[in-house]
Scaffold this motif. Sequence first.
Motif, PDB file in Angstrom:
ATOM      1  N   LEU A 194      17.755  12.235   8.054  1.00  0.00           N
ATOM      2  CA  LEU A 194      17.759  12.373   6.605  1.00  0.00           C
ATOM      3  C   LEU A 194      16.701  11.524   5.913  1.00  0.00           C
ATOM      4  O   LEU A 194      16.115  11.952   4.911  1.00  0.00           O
ATOM      5  CB  LEU A 194      19.147  11.978   6.080  1.00  0.00           C
ATOM      6  N   CYS A 195      16.423  10.332   6.443  1.00  0.00           N
ATOM      7  CA  CYS A 195      15.644   9.348   5.694  1.00  0.00           C
ATOM      8  C   CYS A 195      14.140   9.440   5.959  1.00  0.00           C
ATOM      9  O   CYS A 195      13.699   9.770   7.061  1.00  0.00           O
ATOM     10  CB  CYS A 195      16.127   7.939   6.021  1.00  0.00           C
ATOM     11  N   ASP A 196      13.380   9.096   4.921  1.00  0.00           N
ATOM     12  CA  ASP A 196      11.922   8.988   5.022  1.00  0.00           C
ATOM     13  C   ASP A 196      11.494   7.566   5.378  1.00  0.00           C
ATOM     14  O   ASP A 196      10.480   7.355   6.038  1.00  0.00           O
ATOM     15  CB  ASP A 196      11.267   9.350   3.678  1.00  0.00           C
ATOM     16  N   HIS A 197      12.262   6.607   4.881  1.00  0.00           N
ATOM     17  CA  HIS A 197      11.913   5.186   4.996  1.00  0.00           C
ATOM     18  C   HIS A 197      13.190   4.412   5.286  1.00  0.00           C
ATOM     19  O   HIS A 197      14.195   4.594   4.612  1.00  0.00           O
ATOM     20  CB  HIS A 197      11.286   4.702   3.684  1.00  0.00           C
ATOM     21  N   ILE A 198      13.143   3.544   6.299  1.00  0.00           N
ATOM     22  CA  ILE A 198      14.332   2.812   6.729  1.00  0.00           C
ATOM     23  C   ILE A 198      14.021   1.318   6.817  1.00  0.00           C
ATOM     24  O   ILE A 198      12.964   0.918   7.319  1.00  0.00           O
ATOM     25  CB  ILE A 198      14.832   3.313   8.097  1.00  0.00           C
ATOM     26  N   VAL A 199      14.966   0.507   6.329  1.00  0.00           N
ATOM     27  CA  VAL A 199      14.930  -0.942   6.514  1.00  0.00           C
ATOM     28  C   VAL A 199      16.111  -1.318   7.402  1.00  0.00           C
ATOM     29  O   VAL A 199      17.228  -0.844   7.189  1.00  0.00           O
ATOM     30  CB  VAL A 199      15.015  -1.688   5.167  1.00  0.00           C
ATOM     31  N   VAL A 200      15.862  -2.152   8.389  1.00  0.00           N
ATOM     32  CA  VAL A 200      16.898  -2.587   9.321  1.00  0.00           C
ATOM     33  C   VAL A 200      17.237  -4.042   9.059  1.00  0.00           C
ATOM     34  O   VAL A 200      16.341  -4.896   9.026  1.00  0.00           O
ATOM     35  CB  VAL A 200      16.447  -2.424  10.790  1.00  0.00           C
ATOM     36  N   PHE A 201      18.526  -4.317   8.855  1.00  0.00           N
ATOM     37  CA  PHE A 201      19.006  -5.678   8.637  1.00  0.00           C
ATOM     38  C   PHE A 201      19.626  -6.232   9.911  1.00  0.00           C
ATOM     39  O   PHE A 201      20.253  -5.514  10.681  1.00  0.00           O
ATOM     40  CB  PHE A 201      20.097  -5.686   7.548  1.00  0.00           C
ATOM     41  N   ASP A 202      19.479  -7.527  10.096  1.00  0.00           N
ATOM     42  CA  ASP A 202      20.238  -8.263  11.101  1.00  0.00           C
ATOM     43  C   ASP A 202      20.410  -9.681  10.584  1.00  0.00           C
ATOM     44  O   ASP A 202      19.443 -10.301  10.115  1.00  0.00           O
ATOM     45  CB  ASP A 202      19.512  -8.272  12.445  1.00  0.00           C
ATOM     46  N   ARG A 203      21.634 -10.164  10.574  1.00  0.00           N
ATOM     47  CA  ARG A 203      21.952 -11.515  10.119  1.00  0.00           C
ATOM     48  C   ARG A 203      21.429 -11.779   8.703  1.00  0.00           C
ATOM     49  O   ARG A 203      20.899 -12.855   8.409  1.00  0.00           O
ATOM     50  CB  ARG A 203      21.419 -12.559  11.099  1.00  0.00           C
ATOM     51  N   GLY A 204      21.586 -10.771   7.851  1.00  0.00           N
ATOM     52  CA  GLY A 204      21.304 -10.972   6.445  1.00  0.00           C
ATOM     53  C   GLY A 204      19.875 -10.824   6.000  1.00  0.00           C
ATOM     54  O   GLY A 204      19.552 -11.057   4.833  1.00  0.00           O
ATOM     55  N   ARG A 205      19.005 -10.382   6.916  1.00  0.00           N
ATOM     56  CA  ARG A 205      17.601 -10.236   6.513  1.00  0.00           C
ATOM     57  C   ARG A 205      16.961  -9.062   7.245  1.00  0.00           C
ATOM     58  O   ARG A 205      17.417  -8.665   8.331  1.00  0.00           O
ATOM     59  CB  ARG A 205      16.816 -11.513   6.784  1.00  0.00           C
TER      60      ARG A 205
END
Length: 247
Positions: free
Chosen positions: A213-224
Motif C-alpha cells: 500500500l505505501c509509497d514511503h515507509i519509516v521504521v521505528f525501533d526503541r523510539g526512533r
Amino acid sequence: MSAADTVLRTEGLTKSFGGVHAVDGATTEFYEGKINGLIGPNGSGKTTFFNCVTGMIRPDSGTVTMHGKDVTRWAPHKIARAGLGRSFQLCRVFPRMTVLENMLVAVQPRTLGEYLGNTRSTETVEKARAMLARVGIDHLEAAEARDISYGQQKLLELGSTLMTDPPFVMLDEPAGGVNPSLIERIALLVRELNDEGTTFLIVEHNMDLIMSLCDHIVVFDRGRPIATGTPDVVKSDPKVLEAYLGV
C-alpha cells in the motif's frame, strides 16, 4: 523530496514515561500526496509518536510541524481543524448511538444534546449516508454501534474520520482484528482517496498490507527511526531485518 512536499515533520521529538523513552529524539518526514507508513516492533513507540503528533499527549521536547506550521503544543481539536483526521488503535465509537449518529457526531461542533436532536441538516445527513455507502456499511445505519462487528466498527470509525474531508489522515492499525475481505476494502478505499488527493500516514503490523500500500515507509525501533524509504529499500535494510523481522 523538497520541504514543500513535506506534510509532517518531527525534529528531536521525545516523550518519556518514567525512565522509559517511548519516543527518543525522533526526526522524521512524511510526504504530501503519498501513502506513508510507520512500522516497527511492539513497544517501538509508534502509537506514542501518533499521540504526540495529534496533540493527545504533550512531548517532553522536540517539534512537530504540519503543513509548515509548528503544531507542537496545539490542542487535539485545533490540530483536527487544521486538516488532520485520525483513527485509533483500539476502535473508538459511541456504542449506544446508531451508526448514522456516530457519523453525524464527527461534524457537529456543539453539545451532545444537539447531536441527538433535530439540528442535523439534510446535506450533512446525505453526506453521512454517502460515506457509509462508500465504506460499505450503509445497510447498518440504524443499528447501534455496539451491535455491529469489530471490523464494521473499524469501517465506521474510518468513515467518521473522513466526514470532515481532512487532507491528511493518520490511521493506527486499521487492519487490526479485521478479516481479510474487510482489510481489502480498507486498502481499496485508502488507494481511492489517495488518488483523489488525500495524504495518509498508517501504522500497521500487517506487513503484506503496508508493503503493498505505501509509497514511503519509516521504521521505528526503541523510539526512533532506524530506516526510511520505499518498501523495497526498507524490507532489505539489515537494521530492519534485525529489529523488526528478527532476521
